[in-house]
Design a protein around this motif. Sequence first.
Motif, PDB file in Angstrom:
ATOM      1  N   THR A 184       0.941  -0.857   0.259  1.00 46.95           N
ATOM      2  CA  THR A 184      -0.141   0.220   0.097  1.00 46.95           C
ATOM      3  C   THR A 184       1.017   1.110  -0.468  1.00 46.95           C
ATOM      4  N   ILE A 185       1.741   1.557   0.311  1.00 43.10           N
ATOM      5  CA  ILE A 185       2.656   2.481   0.950  1.00 43.10           C
ATOM      6  C   ILE A 185       3.196   2.519  -0.533  1.00 43.10           C
ATOM      7  N   TYR A 186       3.991   1.570  -1.179  1.00 45.82           N
ATOM      8  CA  TYR A 186       4.404   1.304  -2.359  1.00 45.82           C
ATOM      9  C   TYR A 186       3.764   2.232  -3.443  1.00 45.82           C
ATOM     10  N   LEU A 187       1.936   1.867  -3.710  1.00 47.72           N
ATOM     11  CA  LEU A 187       1.202   2.094  -4.198  1.00 47.72           C
ATOM     12  C   LEU A 187       0.711   3.946  -4.932  1.00 47.72           C
ATOM     13  N   THR A 188       0.909   4.042  -3.725  1.00 40.11           N
ATOM     14  CA  THR A 188       0.920   5.482  -3.263  1.00 40.11           C
ATOM     15  C   THR A 188       1.758   5.957  -2.994  1.00 40.11           C
ATOM     16  N   THR A 189       3.399   5.850  -3.457  1.00 41.56           N
ATOM     17  CA  THR A 189       3.790   6.214  -3.247  1.00 41.56           C
ATOM     18  C   THR A 189       4.349   6.199  -4.770  1.00 41.56           C
TER      19      THR A 189
END
Length: 175
Positions: A63-68
């Motif tokens: 989720t952090i990766y996709l947000t980034t």
Amino acid sequence: MTAPADNRQTRSDEDPEQRADRLWLELLQEVRVAETGVQILLGFLLTVAFTPRFVDLSDVDRTIYLTTVLLGAAATGALIAPVSLHRLVTGHRLKPEAVVWGSRFTLVGLVLLLGTVASALLLILRVAASASTAGVWVGVMVVWFAVCWFLPALWLRHRDRSDTPPREERPGSNG
């Protein structure tokens, strides 16, 4: 026409069109610097999903990766927007307005870039260190970026406001 009290933005020897041209060139130089950074970061981020270790990421880290990635894409869009805007309004005598809008897009792009860098740091530090230390260091880095990117400008604008009348009231000012 009297000389302006503040020649940092308005020079006595330039008309509004020349001023818009000068400010536009300055804006493009600023965008080139920011855009290069966001493109390199986004390019790197896009390759991460194709690495063998990506499948081992937790749901939170994905989720952090996709947000980034989404923040990086949004920053890219905002930082490219002044170029598109300029191309679409060229020849319509709208350069002063294009400068204002380009400036707004650039500021939004910088805020989105800050979010991109912060979330990329969060992901990297969660993977390389630990979740508890990652949050602390990301907080420190966000404060650092805000201090470097925004605080001096806000302080200078505040100081300028307290030392001189608003731009509309300055002699010879064009806005």
